[in-house]
Motif scaffolding. Sequence first.
Motif, PDB file in Angstrom:
ATOM      1  N   VAL A   4      -3.451   6.557   5.480  1.00  0.00           N
ATOM      2  CA  VAL A   4      -3.425   6.303   4.042  1.00  0.00           C
ATOM      3  C   VAL A   4      -4.335   7.278   3.309  1.00  0.00           C
ATOM      4  O   VAL A   4      -3.950   7.883   2.308  1.00  0.00           O
ATOM      5  CB  VAL A   4      -3.868   4.857   3.734  1.00  0.00           C
ATOM      6  N   ALA A   5      -5.554   7.435   3.802  1.00  0.00           N
ATOM      7  CA  ALA A   5      -6.524   8.295   3.134  1.00  0.00           C
ATOM      8  C   ALA A   5      -6.062   9.746   3.120  1.00  0.00           C
ATOM      9  O   ALA A   5      -6.235  10.458   2.125  1.00  0.00           O
ATOM     10  CB  ALA A   5      -7.888   8.183   3.823  1.00  0.00           C
ATOM     11  N   LEU A   6      -5.461  10.193   4.219  1.00  0.00           N
ATOM     12  CA  LEU A   6      -5.013  11.579   4.294  1.00  0.00           C
ATOM     13  C   LEU A   6      -3.806  11.820   3.385  1.00  0.00           C
ATOM     14  O   LEU A   6      -3.683  12.883   2.776  1.00  0.00           O
ATOM     15  CB  LEU A   6      -4.666  11.936   5.737  1.00  0.00           C
ATOM     16  N   VAL A   7      -2.932  10.838   3.275  1.00  0.00           N
ATOM     17  CA  VAL A   7      -1.818  10.958   2.340  1.00  0.00           C
ATOM     18  C   VAL A   7      -2.356  11.060   0.913  1.00  0.00           C
ATOM     19  O   VAL A   7      -1.917  11.896   0.115  1.00  0.00           O
ATOM     20  CB  VAL A   7      -0.843   9.772   2.457  1.00  0.00           C
ATOM     21  N   ALA A   8      -3.321  10.201   0.572  1.00  0.00           N
ATOM     22  CA  ALA A   8      -3.919  10.241  -0.762  1.00  0.00           C
ATOM     23  C   ALA A   8      -4.581  11.588  -1.013  1.00  0.00           C
ATOM     24  O   ALA A   8      -4.482  12.149  -2.111  1.00  0.00           O
ATOM     25  CB  ALA A   8      -4.940   9.116  -0.915  1.00  0.00           C
ATOM     26  N   ASP A   9      -5.239  12.130   0.002  1.00  0.00           N
ATOM     27  CA  ASP A   9      -5.898  13.420  -0.163  1.00  0.00           C
ATOM     28  C   ASP A   9      -4.880  14.541  -0.328  1.00  0.00           C
ATOM     29  O   ASP A   9      -5.108  15.493  -1.078  1.00  0.00           O
ATOM     30  CB  ASP A   9      -6.808  13.694   1.037  1.00  0.00           C
ATOM     31  N   SER A  10      -3.744  14.442   0.348  1.00  0.00           N
ATOM     32  CA  SER A  10      -2.708  15.464   0.193  1.00  0.00           C
ATOM     33  C   SER A  10      -2.128  15.433  -1.216  1.00  0.00           C
ATOM     34  O   SER A  10      -1.779  16.474  -1.780  1.00  0.00           O
ATOM     35  CB  SER A  10      -1.593  15.266   1.229  1.00  0.00           C
ATOM     36  N   VAL A  11      -2.043  14.240  -1.802  1.00  0.00           N
ATOM     37  CA  VAL A  11      -1.596  14.143  -3.191  1.00  0.00           C
ATOM     38  C   VAL A  11      -2.635  14.765  -4.118  1.00  0.00           C
ATOM     39  O   VAL A  11      -2.305  15.367  -5.135  1.00  0.00           O
ATOM     40  CB  VAL A  11      -1.310  12.683  -3.585  1.00  0.00           C
ATOM     41  N   GLU A  45      -2.248  17.523  -7.005  1.00  0.00           N
ATOM     42  CA  GLU A  45      -2.884  17.383  -8.324  1.00  0.00           C
ATOM     43  C   GLU A  45      -3.602  18.671  -8.714  1.00  0.00           C
ATOM     44  O   GLU A  45      -3.444  19.178  -9.829  1.00  0.00           O
ATOM     45  CB  GLU A  45      -3.871  16.222  -8.284  1.00  0.00           C
ATOM     46  N   ASP A  46      -4.374  19.228  -7.774  1.00  0.00           N
ATOM     47  CA  ASP A  46      -5.108  20.469  -8.057  1.00  0.00           C
ATOM     48  C   ASP A  46      -4.151  21.627  -8.313  1.00  0.00           C
ATOM     49  O   ASP A  46      -4.403  22.484  -9.166  1.00  0.00           O
ATOM     50  CB  ASP A  46      -6.036  20.808  -6.889  1.00  0.00           C
ATOM     51  N   PHE A  47      -3.073  21.674  -7.533  1.00  0.00           N
ATOM     52  CA  PHE A  47      -2.062  22.705  -7.752  1.00  0.00           C
ATOM     53  C   PHE A  47      -1.502  22.621  -9.171  1.00  0.00           C
ATOM     54  O   PHE A  47      -1.420  23.619  -9.890  1.00  0.00           O
ATOM     55  CB  PHE A  47      -0.935  22.548  -6.724  1.00  0.00           C
ATOM     56  N   ALA A  48      -1.126  21.404  -9.601  1.00  0.00           N
ATOM     57  CA  ALA A  48      -0.544  21.212 -10.927  1.00  0.00           C
ATOM     58  C   ALA A  48      -1.537  21.553 -12.033  1.00  0.00           C
ATOM     59  O   ALA A  48      -1.199  22.218 -13.019  1.00  0.00           O
ATOM     60  CB  ALA A  48      -0.051  19.778 -11.077  1.00  0.00           C
ATOM     61  N   VAL A  49      -2.772  21.092 -11.873  1.00  0.00           N
ATOM     62  CA  VAL A  49      -3.796  21.336 -12.879  1.00  0.00           C
ATOM     63  C   VAL A  49      -4.029  22.830 -13.068  1.00  0.00           C
ATOM     64  O   VAL A  49      -4.033  23.345 -14.189  1.00  0.00           O
ATOM     65  CB  VAL A  49      -5.115  20.628 -12.489  1.00  0.00           C
ATOM     66  N   ASN A  50      -4.217  23.545 -11.972  1.00  0.00           N
ATOM     67  CA  ASN A  50      -4.512  24.976 -12.073  1.00  0.00           C
ATOM     68  C   ASN A  50      -3.315  25.785 -12.549  1.00  0.00           C
ATOM     69  O   ASN A  50      -3.479  26.761 -13.289  1.00  0.00           O
ATOM     70  CB  ASN A  50      -5.028  25.489 -10.729  1.00  0.00           C
ATOM     71  N   LEU A  51      -2.111  25.387 -12.154  1.00  0.00           N
ATOM     72  CA  LEU A  51      -0.929  26.084 -12.632  1.00  0.00           C
ATOM     73  C   LEU A  51      -0.761  25.891 -14.139  1.00  0.00           C
ATOM     74  O   LEU A  51      -0.447  26.838 -14.868  1.00  0.00           O
ATOM     75  CB  LEU A  51       0.313  25.585 -11.896  1.00  0.00           C
ATOM     76  N   LEU A  52      -1.011  24.682 -14.615  1.00  0.00           N
ATOM     77  CA  LEU A  52      -0.900  24.417 -16.045  1.00  0.00           C
ATOM     78  C   LEU A  52      -1.974  25.168 -16.837  1.00  0.00           C
ATOM     79  O   LEU A  52      -1.730  25.631 -17.955  1.00  0.00           O
ATOM     80  CB  LEU A  52      -0.982  22.920 -16.317  1.00  0.00           C
ATOM     81  N   ILE A  53      -3.157  25.292 -16.260  1.00  0.00           N
ATOM     82  CA  ILE A  53      -4.208  26.076 -16.917  1.00  0.00           C
ATOM     83  C   ILE A  53      -3.770  27.543 -17.022  1.00  0.00           C
ATOM     84  O   ILE A  53      -3.941  28.177 -18.061  1.00  0.00           O
ATOM     85  CB  ILE A  53      -5.537  25.981 -16.139  1.00  0.00           C
ATOM     86  N   PHE A  54      -3.200  28.062 -15.958  1.00  0.00           N
ATOM     87  CA  PHE A  54      -2.718  29.441 -15.958  1.00  0.00           C
ATOM     88  C   PHE A  54      -1.708  29.666 -17.088  1.00  0.00           C
ATOM     89  O   PHE A  54      -1.723  30.682 -17.771  1.00  0.00           O
ATOM     90  CB  PHE A  54      -2.073  29.749 -14.604  1.00  0.00           C
ATOM     91  N   ALA A  72      -4.501  27.483  -7.338  1.00  0.00           N
ATOM     92  CA  ALA A  72      -3.237  26.738  -7.307  1.00  0.00           C
ATOM     93  C   ALA A  72      -2.476  27.006  -6.009  1.00  0.00           C
ATOM     94  O   ALA A  72      -1.967  26.079  -5.360  1.00  0.00           O
ATOM     95  CB  ALA A  72      -2.379  27.107  -8.514  1.00  0.00           C
ATOM     96  N   VAL A  73      -2.385  28.274  -5.613  1.00  0.00           N
ATOM     97  CA  VAL A  73      -1.658  28.639  -4.397  1.00  0.00           C
ATOM     98  C   VAL A  73      -2.345  28.054  -3.159  1.00  0.00           C
ATOM     99  O   VAL A  73      -1.676  27.532  -2.248  1.00  0.00           O
ATOM    100  CB  VAL A  73      -1.543  30.173  -4.277  1.00  0.00           C
ATOM    101  N   LEU A  74      -3.677  28.123  -3.105  1.00  0.00           N
ATOM    102  CA  LEU A  74      -4.413  27.557  -1.973  1.00  0.00           C
ATOM    103  C   LEU A  74      -4.152  26.060  -1.836  1.00  0.00           C
ATOM    104  O   LEU A  74      -3.944  25.544  -0.728  1.00  0.00           O
ATOM    105  CB  LEU A  74      -5.914  27.807  -2.142  1.00  0.00           C
ATOM    106  N   ASN A  75      -4.154  25.365  -2.971  1.00  0.00           N
ATOM    107  CA  ASN A  75      -3.941  23.914  -2.937  1.00  0.00           C
ATOM    108  C   ASN A  75      -2.511  23.561  -2.533  1.00  0.00           C
ATOM    109  O   ASN A  75      -2.291  22.599  -1.797  1.00  0.00           O
ATOM    110  CB  ASN A  75      -4.276  23.311  -4.295  1.00  0.00           C
ATOM    111  N   LEU A  76      -1.543  24.311  -3.011  1.00  0.00           N
ATOM    112  CA  LEU A  76      -0.159  24.049  -2.640  1.00  0.00           C
ATOM    113  C   LEU A  76       0.044  24.251  -1.137  1.00  0.00           C
ATOM    114  O   LEU A  76       0.699  23.436  -0.469  1.00  0.00           O
ATOM    115  CB  LEU A  76       0.779  24.972  -3.424  1.00  0.00           C
ATOM    116  N   ALA A  77      -0.520  25.325  -0.603  1.00  0.00           N
ATOM    117  CA  ALA A  77      -0.363  25.625   0.820  1.00  0.00           C
ATOM    118  C   ALA A  77      -0.978  24.523   1.687  1.00  0.00           C
ATOM    119  O   ALA A  77      -0.351  24.042   2.645  1.00  0.00           O
ATOM    120  CB  ALA A  77      -1.005  26.976   1.142  1.00  0.00           C
TER     121      ALA A  77
END
Length: 228
Positions: A60-67, A71-80, A40-45
Amino acid sequence: MNTAGREPDEAAVVGNPGAGETVQDPARVRALRATVLTVAVLNLAYMVVEIAVALSIRSVALVADSVDFFEDFAVNLLIFIALGWTLSKRAAVGKAMAVIIVLPALAALVMAVAKMGDPEPPAAGVLLWTAVGAVVVNLVCVLLLSRFRADGGSLTRAAWLAARNDLIAGVVLIALAGATALTASGWADIIVGLLLVVLNGSAAKEVWEAATEESLAAKALAGDIDDD
């Protein structure tokens, strides 16, 4: 016939409910929690880095990838947070994960459509090095999560799928940088954005299905499903 039962909690069951439960090692639970928090921390950074670069070069593609990183940050934080919850609650969070995975796909779609009227190419060199950084971060996350892929049902499946998809997206972004340099056109950027829509939509479907199976298993364990 219905039988009264008590739904086991996360401390008692590991793996995919309904496919054979096993007694969970508390040390493995702690290792999983530490792993998803690290991811989660790696993805947020890297999300902060990537969104800054994406906006500066109007990709556009890079903005989508940053989102996707968010998404990964939120998913892993919620799993935690959700690892100590019951199976039914965990399945509900799994479905929430599926919805979260859809969000970057929708963002990419809106941006791609908006850019079609003015397909300005992003800076290929900046895009390339940002994509390389994304691949490195996502490869680390995939490796960290791979040994826990079968633990936690739909939750850890959501995390692993999200990391895998981001790794694939990073490789595609490297190819995009090359295509942009060769064509001096923004259409490759738009096309990659649309590909991210398909990739994230597929992951959302898989996670939703896994969470649905988990929810049915929780009901069966609680005696809410007829067995005749």
